[in-house]
Motif scaffolding. Structure first.
Motif, PDB file in Angstrom:
ATOM      1  N   ARG A   1       0.844  -1.192   0.000  1.00 46.59           N
ATOM      2  CA  ARG A   1       0.000   0.000   0.000  1.00 46.59           C
ATOM      3  C   ARG A   1       0.881   1.246   0.000  1.00 46.59           C
ATOM      4  O   ARG A   1       1.935   1.255   0.627  1.00 46.59           O
ATOM      5  CB  ARG A   1      -0.868  -0.005   1.262  1.00 46.59           C
TER       6      ARG A   1
ATOM      7  N   TYR B   1       1.223   5.358   0.747  1.00 49.37           N
ATOM      8  CA  TYR B   1       0.758   6.610   1.337  1.00 49.37           C
ATOM      9  C   TYR B   1       1.645   7.717   0.786  1.00 49.37           C
ATOM     10  O   TYR B   1       2.864   7.568   0.753  1.00 49.37           O
ATOM     11  CB  TYR B   1       0.895   6.579   2.866  1.00 49.37           C
TER      12      TYR B   1
ATOM     13  N   HIS C   1      -5.215   5.688   7.171  1.00 50.10           N
ATOM     14  CA  HIS C   1      -6.052   4.496   7.120  1.00 50.10           C
ATOM     15  C   HIS C   1      -6.733   4.503   8.484  1.00 50.10           C
ATOM     16  O   HIS C   1      -6.044   4.492   9.506  1.00 50.10           O
ATOM     17  CB  HIS C   1      -5.179   3.249   6.903  1.00 50.10           C
TER      18      HIS C   1
ATOM     19  N   HIS D   1      -8.919   0.625  13.110  1.00 45.13           N
ATOM     20  CA  HIS D   1      -9.711  -0.587  12.910  1.00 45.13           C
ATOM     21  C   HIS D   1      -8.993  -1.773  13.537  1.00 45.13           C
ATOM     22  O   HIS D   1      -7.867  -1.655  14.003  1.00 45.13           O
ATOM     23  CB  HIS D   1      -9.894  -0.842  11.401  1.00 45.13           C
TER      24      HIS D   1
ATOM     25  N   ASP E   1      -8.066  -5.931  12.449  1.00 48.32           N
ATOM     26  CA  ASP E   1      -8.039  -6.808  11.273  1.00 48.32           C
ATOM     27  C   ASP E   1      -8.808  -8.092  11.569  1.00 48.32           C
ATOM     28  O   ASP E   1      -8.202  -9.136  11.837  1.00 48.32           O
ATOM     29  CB  ASP E   1      -6.580  -7.160  10.908  1.00 48.32           C
TER      30      ASP E   1
ATOM     31  N   VAL F   1       3.140  -6.134   9.230  1.00 50.39           N
ATOM     32  CA  VAL F   1       3.280  -4.976   8.349  1.00 50.39           C
ATOM     33  C   VAL F   1       4.748  -4.609   8.273  1.00 50.39           C
ATOM     34  O   VAL F   1       5.363  -4.281   9.284  1.00 50.39           O
ATOM     35  CB  VAL F   1       2.486  -3.762   8.881  1.00 50.39           C
TER      36      VAL F   1
ATOM     37  N   HIS G   1      -5.649  -0.413  15.539  1.00 49.80           N
ATOM     38  CA  HIS G   1      -4.529   0.270  14.889  1.00 49.80           C
ATOM     39  C   HIS G   1      -5.010   1.057  13.679  1.00 49.80           C
ATOM     40  O   HIS G   1      -6.155   0.895  13.235  1.00 49.80           O
ATOM     41  CB  HIS G   1      -3.466  -0.752  14.450  1.00 49.80           C
TER      42      HIS G   1
ATOM     43  N   VAL H   1      -3.370   4.216  10.480  1.00 46.18           N
ATOM     44  CA  VAL H   1      -2.212   4.903   9.910  1.00 46.18           C
ATOM     45  C   VAL H   1      -2.553   6.368   9.723  1.00 46.18           C
ATOM     46  O   VAL H   1      -3.651   6.712   9.268  1.00 46.18           O
ATOM     47  CB  VAL H   1      -1.835   4.299   8.529  1.00 46.18           C
TER      48      VAL H   1
ATOM     49  N   ARG I   1       5.195   6.744   2.175  1.00 45.21           N
ATOM     50  CA  ARG I   1       5.324   5.546   3.004  1.00 45.21           C
ATOM     51  C   ARG I   1       4.732   4.382   2.238  1.00 45.21           C
ATOM     52  O   ARG I   1       3.549   4.382   1.907  1.00 45.21           O
ATOM     53  CB  ARG I   1       4.611   5.719   4.342  1.00 45.21           C
TER      54      ARG I   1
ATOM     55  N   SER J   1       3.919   0.370   2.555  1.00 43.90           N
ATOM     56  CA  SER J   1       3.900  -0.723   3.525  1.00 43.90           C
ATOM     57  C   SER J   1       3.534  -2.021   2.824  1.00 43.90           C
ATOM     58  O   SER J   1       2.715  -2.044   1.899  1.00 43.90           O
ATOM     59  CB  SER J   1       2.924  -0.423   4.663  1.00 43.90           C
TER      60      SER J   1
ATOM     61  N   TRP K   1      -1.532 -10.724   5.830  1.00 41.43           N
ATOM     62  CA  TRP K   1      -2.575 -11.223   6.713  1.00 41.43           C
ATOM     63  C   TRP K   1      -2.512 -12.747   6.717  1.00 41.43           C
ATOM     64  O   TRP K   1      -2.683 -13.390   5.669  1.00 41.43           O
ATOM     65  CB  TRP K   1      -3.956 -10.749   6.256  1.00 41.43           C
TER      66      TRP K   1
HETATM   67  O1  LIG Z   1      -0.360   0.312   5.891  1.00 46.40           O
HETATM   68  C1  LIG Z   1      -0.228  -0.087   7.038  1.00 46.40           C
HETATM   69  O2  LIG Z   1       0.779   0.122   7.708  1.00 46.40           O
HETATM   70  C2  LIG Z   1      -1.318  -0.855   7.725  1.00 46.40           C
HETATM   71  C3  LIG Z   1      -2.589  -0.923   6.946  1.00 46.40           C
HETATM   72  C4  LIG Z   1      -3.627  -1.707   7.664  1.00 46.40           C
HETATM   73  O3  LIG Z   1      -3.758  -1.662   8.858  1.00 46.40           O
HETATM   74  C5  LIG Z   1      -4.527  -2.565   6.887  1.00 46.40           C
HETATM   75  O4  LIG Z   1      -4.496  -2.500   5.655  1.00 46.40           O
HETATM   76  O5  LIG Z   1      -5.317  -3.310   7.503  1.00 46.40           O
END
Ligand SMILES: O=C(O)CCC(=O)C(=O)O
Ligand SMILES: [Fe+2]
Length: 509
Positions: free
Chosen positions: A174, A176, A184, A187, A189, A197, A239, A241, A256, A258, A262
């Motif tokens: 992902r 940023y 983000h 939430h 997971d 991550v 958590h 972002v 950023r 990441s 999962w």
């Molecule tokens: O981008 C991240 O560091 C975490 C993103 C995240 O928490 C997610 O996609 O569930």
């Protein structure tokens, strides 16, 4: 008692809240350091920092997070970034399930790719498909040895309840960027037995802020992730972002990347998540109770009627313990904004919002209180005017919500100052709040604000930023309604504002 819902309100200085008053980044620093060797891989000694985060509400349960130093080498990161930074690389623009913004992500592995379909069926144009297949293969060539030799063995060793079956079933990257996706929403997971991550960017030089963990949404603690470092946690950890820019000679910038993994507890990547939270829910862990409620409908053989009752049952248990997310979901159900068999009960909904505020100063609950006060202001008309005291109370709750980080509250503070609700009209401050919200709608409102001030270049820049997050996309309004601030629907983005002193109401978005 009821006063505690608005600690510090009305503000002593009687000045309106400004985006500058929002709290600065606070790093998590309560780490226990150790070294861990991975079984069967003597050559690999990991520096691991472990942190424990209290869960929200009136219980003493904690969630764990680990930080693995340099689990991915600088050379591997740089090869990945080189591929990702190629001008041909295109990221997904579909709505994110946590915040309803364009995802800005790219899947290396997931259920549909393993079934021979595209990374995201329906969202990939045929022109993109070819390059994406090559890019994915090249990234997988780097990623797979890291997973097989380091990350997966670590995860299985660290989480013995997996019985060696922990498998990275989703792998995605992902992005940023300052001026694009910068956040983000908070939430958990729920689909992930273990999350890893890996940051492909450096704290301090590429970005500030970044990944945070929290007991309560209103108090994020950021993890100082350097290039190649990983954060590891389970589904119970709250958590999110928020990326902040660094200052350079050429102005502000932030990047950023990441790499998100999962894991499921199944070698075949079967979804067993309906059993993950059952035992700990029964033992009385409120976060497990709230999480289990999200899973009951996938219990084999359960009828939808039974599932509906179980959802309410488990959320009620968690809410009794002051679990903010459970309180807010139940309150929204009692207001008829989330589906349930419960009869509408506004008084009970209000109590639940107040409980979430008392236990965790929850920004969603503060927003819920603001919504109730605005409805009351419109129904308690005095001499043909909406009740101004109630409007002021609503604004105070919006300020408390915004202080806790809620973007919908920040956007609506823009409306407060644009329309002069309980205060004088202040277009400059309204514009600042629209921008601070970081929402596609907020950036579009900021663009209109610059337009009206005769600044077409800034207006165009903010219009571009709004669109990069999904403003104007056919899915955005629905996505916003089903995600709210972090994955739960039943929240009103357009608040029930009464007419202002000039008898006008804000436009609907
Ligand atoms: O981008 C991240 O560091 C975490 C993103 C995240 O928490 C997610 O996609 O569930
Ligand atoms: Fe997450």
């Amino acid at each position: 008692q009821t006063c505690s819902a608005l600690d510090g309100y009305p503000r002593v200085d009687n000045q309106p809240l400004r985006p500058n008053d929002l709290p600065a980044v606070q790093l998590f620093n309560d780490w226990q350091n150790s070294t861990v060797s991975i079984l069967g891989n003597d050559a690999l000694l990991l520096n691991v920092s472990s942190g424990s985060i209290r869960q929200a509400g009136y219980s003493n349960y904690t969630s764990q997070v680990e930080l693995l130093s340099k689990i991915v080498t600088a050379e591997e990161v740089s090869r990945m970034l080189q591929l990702l930074n190629s001008p041909q690389t295109s990221l997904d623009q579909d709505p994110d399930t946590v915040d309803g913004f364009s995802t800005q992500e790219f899947f290396l592995d997931n259920d549909s790719l393993r079934n021979g379909e595209s990374g995201k069926p329906g969202f990939e144009s045929p022109e993109q498909a070819e390059h994406r297949r090559e890019l994915r293969q090249a990234l997988q060539n780097i990623a797979q040895p890291i997973l097989e030799e380091r990350i997966t063995p670590y995860v299985n060793q660290r989480f013995p309840t997996c019985q060696g079956r922990c498998t990275p079933c989703y792998s995605l990257i992902r992005r940023y960027l300052y001026g694009e996706r910068q956040s983000h929403a908070p939430h958990r997971d729920g689909h992930s037995f273990v999350t890893v991550v890996v940051s492909l960017s450096d704290y301090g030089t590429d970005y500030l802020g970044g990944l945070y963990v929290a007991s309560e949404t209103s108090h994020p603690y950021y993890l100082r992730l350097q290039q190649g470092d990983a954060a590891v946690h389970q589904s119970d950890l709250l958590h999110g972002v928020k990326v902040y820019p660094v200052e350079t000679e050429n102005g502000l910038h932030a990047t950023r990347w990441s790499w998100i993994l999962w894991f499921r507890d199944s070698e075949q990547c079967e979804d067993e998540s309906h059993v993950w939270f059952k035992d700990c829910a029964e033992k009385g862990n409120p976060t497990c109770q709230m999480m289990h409620a999200t899973k009951v409908s996938s219990i084999p053989g359960i009828s939808s009627e039974e599932a509906m009752k179980e959802v309410v049952f488990w959320n009620q248990k968690a809410a009794e313990m002051g679990h903010a997310t459970a309180c807010v979901k139940l309150a929204r159900a009692l207001l008829g904004k989330l589906p349930s068999h419960l009869k509408k009960d506004r008084k009970e909904a209000r109590k639940l919002f107040l409980r979430a505020i008392e236990s965790s100063n929850d920004p969603d609950a503060q927003y819920g209180m603001a919504t109730l006060y605005l409805e009351d202001a419109s129904t308690n008309v005095i001499l043909g005017r909406p009740n101004d005291d109630l409007v002021k109370k609503a604004v105070a709750h919006l300020e408390a919500s915004a202080l806790g980080g809620h973007p919908f509250a920040m956007f609506n503070l823009g409306m407060v100052h644009m329309m002069g609700y309980g205060t004088k009209i202040d277009h400059a401050l309204a514009g600042e709040w629209f921008e601070a919200s970081g929402l596609p709608e907020g950036l579009a409102a900021r663009s209109m604000h610059y337009s009206s001030m005769g600044e077409p270049e800034k207006a165009a820049e903010f219009q571009r930023r709004a669109q990069s997050l999904g403003f104007g996309a056919p899915w955005r309004v629905l996505a916003r309604e089903s995600t709210g601030y972090g994955g739960a629907g039943g929240i009103d983005f357009n608040l029930p504002w009464p007419p202002n002193e000039s008898n006008r109401v804000p436009p609907k978005w």
